[in-house]
Every structure is written in structure tokens, then in C-alpha cells.
Scaffold this motif. Structure first.
Motif, PDB file in Angstrom:
ATOM      1  N   ALA A 399       0.833  -1.200   0.000  1.00 16.74           N
ATOM      2  CA  ALA A 399       0.000   0.000   0.000  1.00 16.74           C
ATOM      3  C   ALA A 399       0.875   1.260   0.000  1.00 16.74           C
ATOM      4  N   SER A 400       1.929   1.258   0.798  1.00 15.69           N
ATOM      5  CA  SER A 400       2.831   2.407   0.878  1.00 15.69           C
ATOM      6  C   SER A 400       3.534   2.639  -0.449  1.00 15.69           C
ATOM      7  N   THR A 401       3.978   1.554  -1.080  1.00 20.22           N
ATOM      8  CA  THR A 401       4.663   1.677  -2.378  1.00 20.22           C
ATOM      9  C   THR A 401       3.718   2.229  -3.438  1.00 20.22           C
ATOM     10  N   MET A 402       2.480   1.787  -3.437  1.00 20.27           N
ATOM     11  CA  MET A 402       1.509   2.287  -4.414  1.00 20.27           C
ATOM     12  C   MET A 402       1.272   3.786  -4.242  1.00 20.27           C
ATOM     13  N   ASP A 403       1.207   4.207  -3.000  1.00 20.85           N
ATOM     14  CA  ASP A 403       1.003   5.636  -2.730  1.00 20.85           C
ATOM     15  C   ASP A 403       2.176   6.448  -3.290  1.00 20.85           C
ATOM     16  N   LYS A 404       3.402   5.960  -3.064  1.00 23.21           N
ATOM     17  CA  LYS A 404       4.583   6.656  -3.580  1.00 23.21           C
ATOM     18  C   LYS A 404       4.563   6.708  -5.107  1.00 23.21           C
ATOM     19  N   GLN A 405       4.149   5.593  -5.738  1.00 21.18           N
ATOM     20  CA  GLN A 405       4.106   5.556  -7.202  1.00 21.18           C
ATOM     21  C   GLN A 405       3.067   6.541  -7.738  1.00 21.18           C
ATOM     22  N   ALA A 406       1.940   6.679  -7.053  1.00 20.44           N
ATOM     23  CA  ALA A 406       0.903   7.619  -7.482  1.00 20.44           C
ATOM     24  C   ALA A 406       1.402   9.050  -7.345  1.00 20.44           C
ATOM     25  N   ARG A 407       2.143   9.335  -6.237  1.00 17.99           N
ATOM     26  CA  ARG A 407       2.686  10.676  -6.038  1.00 17.99           C
ATOM     27  C   ARG A 407       3.739  10.996  -7.095  1.00 17.99           C
ATOM     28  N   THR A 408       4.589  10.000  -7.372  1.00 13.68           N
ATOM     29  CA  THR A 408       5.639  10.207  -8.379  1.00 13.68           C
ATOM     30  C   THR A 408       5.028  10.504  -9.740  1.00 13.68           C
ATOM     31  N   ALA A 409       3.945   9.797 -10.056  1.00 10.81           N
ATOM     32  CA  ALA A 409       3.275   9.998 -11.345  1.00 10.81           C
ATOM     33  C   ALA A 409       2.426  11.260 -11.359  1.00 10.81           C
ATOM     34  N   ARG A 410       2.318  11.919 -10.186  1.00  8.38           N
ATOM     35  CA  ARG A 410       1.541  13.146 -10.051  1.00  8.38           C
ATOM     36  C   ARG A 410       0.119  12.979 -10.582  1.00  8.38           C
ATOM     37  N   LEU A 411      -0.511  11.887 -10.148  1.00  9.54           N
ATOM     38  CA  LEU A 411      -1.883  11.635 -10.572  1.00  9.54           C
ATOM     39  C   LEU A 411      -2.827  12.620  -9.893  1.00  9.54           C
ATOM     40  N   PRO A 412      -3.783  13.156 -10.618  1.00  9.41           N
ATOM     41  CA  PRO A 412      -4.780  14.036  -9.986  1.00  9.41           C
ATOM     42  C   PRO A 412      -5.678  13.231  -9.053  1.00  9.41           C
ATOM     43  N   GLY A 413      -6.476  13.906  -8.223  1.00 11.10           N
ATOM     44  CA  GLY A 413      -7.316  13.212  -7.246  1.00 11.10           C
ATOM     45  C   GLY A 413      -8.203  12.146  -7.853  1.00 11.10           C
ATOM     46  N   ALA A 414      -8.928  12.508  -8.923  1.00 12.02           N
ATOM     47  CA  ALA A 414      -9.807  11.532  -9.573  1.00 12.02           C
ATOM     48  C   ALA A 414      -9.002  10.454 -10.285  1.00 12.02           C
ATOM     49  N   GLY A 415      -7.817  10.800 -10.759  1.00 13.58           N
ATOM     50  CA  GLY A 415      -7.016   9.846 -11.513  1.00 13.58           C
ATOM     51  C   GLY A 415      -6.413   8.750 -10.654  1.00 13.58           C
ATOM     52  N   ARG A 416      -6.323   8.954  -9.342  1.00 14.66           N
ATOM     53  CA  ARG A 416      -5.741   7.944  -8.476  1.00 14.66           C
ATOM     54  C   ARG A 416      -6.802   7.251  -7.610  1.00 14.66           C
ATOM     55  N   LYS A 417      -8.062   7.342  -8.025  1.00 14.71           N
ATOM     56  CA  LYS A 417      -9.146   6.752  -7.241  1.00 14.71           C
ATOM     57  C   LYS A 417      -8.938   5.252  -7.035  1.00 14.71           C
ATOM     58  N   GLY A 418      -8.571   4.537  -8.090  1.00 15.33           N
ATOM     59  CA  GLY A 418      -8.376   3.088  -7.973  1.00 15.33           C
ATOM     60  C   GLY A 418      -7.242   2.749  -7.025  1.00 15.33           C
ATOM     61  N   ILE A 419      -6.180   3.539  -7.046  1.00 12.27           N
ATOM     62  CA  ILE A 419      -5.052   3.307  -6.137  1.00 12.27           C
ATOM     63  C   ILE A 419      -5.464   3.592  -4.700  1.00 12.27           C
TER      64      ILE A 419
END
Length: 517
Positions: A399-419
């Protein structure tokens, strides 16, 4: 050769069987006729099927007539309240629909002023309370598990020659299933060794129920629901017609310890050679296989009631709680809470394991937040890496790694809903995602057994096109299908007939009656 007959009167027996004997002789004459030599084998089958059913029915009726003619008056007949029947009336009759057709049962009625008649001869025959014989009821219980009530009625009518409608089939199967819970309560399973893990699993499947049989909350929601579209349900809408059937299973397995590599291959490692095996020489696809599988289910009672039945079955196999208990679930909150409460009430230690397939679905939803549709290979590798971390018992690390990957990819709020949904799931369910423990102990980590049961017990019968169930009928079919699947139908039916004897006959008399062997 002995020619002993009922009542000891040979002349009476000869007279009683005159009808069936004459019918048989006429069939034999028909088979000897010259034109019979021109019949094909199928024409012979059809002719004999019809004629011999008539002969068999006549034999049945003649035998009942012999019993009636030779029935002796009993010296004393006293009901369960201690009141004696002092008068008799011969020739009192009732109808019985048998697997051969309709017959008339004549017998002595023992009578008393203002009292219900007693018929001891009915107890000897173990006659049912209704019109249909136990044989017809058994046939109905079998056929109604295979297809619709209308199909079952047509099949029963074709096999018995008696007109039986869908409503009668429904009534027969409800009565046929009445003793299933009690049957399993008294059944003692063959114990396994203490080393064998005991696997419990539960799941649910919706059944389309008539409005009057819906649970209160569902009925209220259906009554107040306003459809968004006229011709179909909108996204996320439910039609409010279903009631959840909860299914449970208990089975034994031979423990087969495995590693993460046995479940999901390392996407970053070199491909395995064909025929590759584990270091101990076992095939990598060798999995723990269920043994002594037992299924139960209910659409009428609550999930907690089914879970209690599952724990009852498990405890009957391991009354001293010496074996390891693992409970496989799909991750829904309510069943987990009910399982935890039941385990605490019984003071038994259980390990709850969430089905890996459900976890993978969350991972795939998260993967598409970081990958496009043409990056399926990369998405598959991404899912495999995180799944391997979770299988190693480190769900929160994934879970922690996924969060870091989403931040690195700079996903917008709606774009990281699945994560975000995957992170929340892995964090909240971490205690039940200890696959490292399950693999090391050799337990299964997927709910295939109970999901297969949901398909077989519910979808393949209760979810057929156009089916709308009353509560009693759905409950009976579900339990009967589980009974058949468990391989216990024959044993249950013999026990059910004993319970019918106790209800319909034994309970009416002061003196103990026994069912003939």
C-alpha cells in the motif's frame, strides 16, 4: 416352497390378487400373439412400460386389499392423551398417490365420541400425512433440484402416471427438506487427523424473490426507489428484487506448504523451463485438494445463522479444537464480524484469510491508474510485483509503495481513485492478508470451493431465467441441492422417513410404536 400369506388364509390371498394376476396373464398373452413378433424393440419397450405399470399398480392395490381383508382388531388402542378408542369401523379408506399411480388404502378406524379416529394400519405402512407417497415426494425432491417446478411436475407425472402440478411439487419439496438441519445436527462426521487443517468458508449470492418475501430493508428500498431510466437500470442501481442466500462449506485438506513463487512467478526473473518443479520435486501447480467437503446454505435465515451452522459442523469434526482452523472469505465486513464473534463465543482460534482473487481485482483497478490500455504487459508485471509483496505478508508495504508511485506519477485526485481504494483495502484488511502464514501452513488462499458452490447451488438452479421464488421454495431447493452435493441424500431420506413416522404416527399413541425394518 412355502406359500405363507398375510393373515394365513391362502384362499383370501388368491381372491385378493385375482385382478393383478389376470392383468399379468393378459400381458403375457399379448406378448405371445403373432403380431408381437413384428414389433420393434422400442415398440416392445413402450408397450411393456405402459402395461407393466398397470400390472404393478394392480399388484400394489391388491396387496393393500389383502391387508384390509386380514387386518385383525387390536385389543387396546389408546391415544397420546391416554384416551382409549372403544369402537371400530371397518372399510374406512383414504387415497394414496404412489410412484405407480393412485391406490385406495382400506383399514380399520378406531373411534371415540368427539375424538379423531386412529388407524394403526397406517402406522404399519408409514403412510404420509398428505396424498403423495414418500416415493413420489423423493422423486419430486430429486427432479425439482434439476429444473423448474413445471419441469419437475411434468417429469413426475410421466414417471408415475399421476397428475402432479407445480404447486404440489413446491409443497412436496418444502416438506421433503424439513428435516435436513436436524439430520446434520445428529450426523457425526468421520474425524481427520489433528495435523489436517480444517477449512471453513462462506459467501453469498442473490436470489430473485417475490416482493412479500424480501427482507425488510430491501423491501423498503425497492418501494421507495425511483428508476433513473425507463428501459434499464442505471449505473450502480439495483432493482431491489433479490435476497441474499448465504452459503457455507467445511472441508479437510492435506497441508501442502508453498512459497510465493508457487503462486505468482517473479515477473523480473528469467522464464522457467518447461516442466519446472519445486525444489522438493512436487509439481508447482499441485494444490491442497478438498476432502470430506460439506455444504450448507440458507436464503431464509441470516448470514450469522449459516456461519453458526458452519462452526457446528467444524466443531463436530474437531470438538477439542486441536486442529488449525482457517476461514476463507471474500473480504466483506459483515461476515468477518460474524465469524469473529462466533469464534470468540466458542473459544476457538481461527485464522481469517481473504480470497487472493478479490485482492488481485483491487490491484488491477489500481494498475490502470498508472498504465494505458496498450501497456497491458507492464500493468500485468506491476500487479504481479505488488501481489508478491502481499503474498509475503507485507500488505501495508504494498500500500505504501503504491502511494509513492501515485505521487511520483503526479496523478490528480480523480485519476488515483483506484489506487486510493486499493490502499484503503490493503490497510484495513491487513490482518486478514497474512498469506505468508497460510502458504507456510499449506492452506488454500482462494475461495474457489464456496464460489463454485454458489454457482452450482444457486446460479444453476435458483437463478434460471424467469425464476421468482417464494421464500419456502427457495430455501427447500437450496438445502436439497446442498444435500445432493454432499452425497447424503440417500442417508437423509431414510432418516427423514423415520422422522415422518414419529410425527405422523408415533406421536398419536400412548404406547411406543416402532417402524418396521
Amino acid at each position: 416352497m412355502s406359500r405363507a400369506v398375510i393373515g394365513g388364509d391362502l384362499a383370501v390371498a388368491e381372491a385378493a390378487f385375482a385382478s393383478s394376476r389376470g392383468m399379468f396373464e393378459r400381458v403375457a398373452e399379448r406378448m405371445q400373439a403373432p403380431d408381437a413378433a413384428a414389433l420393434t424393440h422400442s415398440q416392445l419397450e413402450e408397450l411393456l412400460t405402459t402395461r407393466m405399470r398397470e400390472v404393478t399398480l394392480a399388484l400394489y392395490q391388491d396387496h393393500l386389499r389383502l391387508r384390509e381383508l386380514t387386518e385383525q382388531r387390536l385389543r387396546e388402542v389408546v391415544d397420546a392423551a391416554g384416551i382409549e378408542r372403544t369402537r371400530i369401523e371397518r372399510g374406512r379408506s383414504r387415497q394414496l398417490f404412489t410412484v405407480f399411480g393412485k391406490v385406495t388404502v382400506g383399514r380399520i378406524a378406531y373411534r371415540g365420541t368427539g375424538l379423531a379416529d386412529l388407524h394403526p394400519a397406517d402406522a404399519v405402512l408409514n403412510l404420509p400425512d398428505g396424498l403423495h407417497s414418500h416415493g413420489v415426494a423423493r422423486l419430486a425432491a430429486t427432479e425439482a433440484c434439476r429444473g423448474s417446478f413445471a419441469e419437475a411436475a411434468a417429469r413426475v407425472t410421466a414417471l408415475t402416471g399421476s397428475g402432479t402440478g407445480p404447486r404440489q411439487i413446491a409443497e412436496l419439496i418444502v416438506a421433503a427438506a424439513a428435516d435436513i438441519d436436524a439430520f446434520y445436527d445428529q450426523l457425526v462426521p468421520t474425524p481427520a487427523t489433528d495435523a489436517n487443517p480444517l477449512i471453513l468458508t462462506v459467501d453469498g449470492k442473490g436470489v430473485v424473490i417475490r416482493p412479500e418475501a424480501l427482507r425488510e430493508d430491501t423491501a423498503k428500498a425497492a418501494a421507495t426507489h425511483t428508476a433513473k431510466m425507463k428501459t434499464r437500470l442505471g449505473p450502480g442501481e439495483k432493482n431491489g428484487r433479490k435476497r441474499i442466500a448465504t452459503l457455507g462449506a467445511v472441508y479437510d485438506i492435506e497441508p501442502r506448504p508453498r512459497t510465493v513463487d508457487d503462486v505468482i512467478a517473479d515477473p523480473d526473473a528469467a522464464p522457467a523451463e518447461p516442466g519446472d518443479t519445486d525444489c522438493d520435486g512436487k509439481d508447482r501447480h499441485d494444490r491442497p485438494r478438498p476432502r470430506s467437503k460439506w455444504l450448507c446454505g440458507s436464503v431464509e435465515t441470516t448470514a450469522a445463522d449459516v456461519i453458526k451452522a458452519v462452526f457446528d459442523q467444524a466443531e463436530s469434526r474437531d470438538p477439542e479444537h486441536r486442529r488449525p482452523w482457517a476461514v476463507l472469505v471474500d473480504g466483506a465486513r459483515h461476515p468477518i464480524e460474524a465469524i469473529t464473534a462466533e469464534a470468540a463465543r466458542r473459544n476457538v482460534e481461527v485464522t481469517i484469510v481473504i480470497d487472493l482473487i478479490h485482492v488481485l481485482e483491487y490491484l488491477w483497478t489500481a494498475a490502470w491508474c498508472l498504465h494505458t490500455s496498450d501497456q497491458s504487459t507492464a500493468a500485468e508485471a506491476w500487479v504481479a510485483r505488488h501481489a508478491r509483496t502481499i503474498l509475503a505478508g507485507r500488505a501495508t508495504d504494498a500500500a505504501s509503495t503504491m502511494d509513492k508511485q501515485a505521487r511520483t506519477a503526479r496523478l490528480p485526485g480523480a485519476g488515483r481513485k483506484g489506487i486510493d481504494e486499493a490502499i484503503k483495502y490493503l490497510t484495513n484488511k491487513a490482518d486478514h492478508l497474512r498469506y505468508d502464514t497460510a502458504l507456510r501452513a499449506g492452506w488454500p488462499i482462494a475461495t474457489g470451493v464456496i464460489e463454485g458452490a454458489c454457482r452450482h447451488l444457486v446460479k444453476d438452479r435458483l437463478d434460471i431465467t424467469g425464476a421468482r421464488w417464494g421464500l419456502a421454495g427457495a430455501e427447500a431447493v437450496l438445502k436439497l441441492r446442498a444435500l445432493h452435493t454432499n452425497g447424503d441424500f440417500d442417508a437423509y431420506w431414510a432418516w427423514h422417513e423415520q422422522q415422518e413416522f414419529a410425527r405422523n404416527h408415533q406421536s398419536r399413541y400412548r404406547d411406543q410404536l416402532t417402524l418396521p425394518a
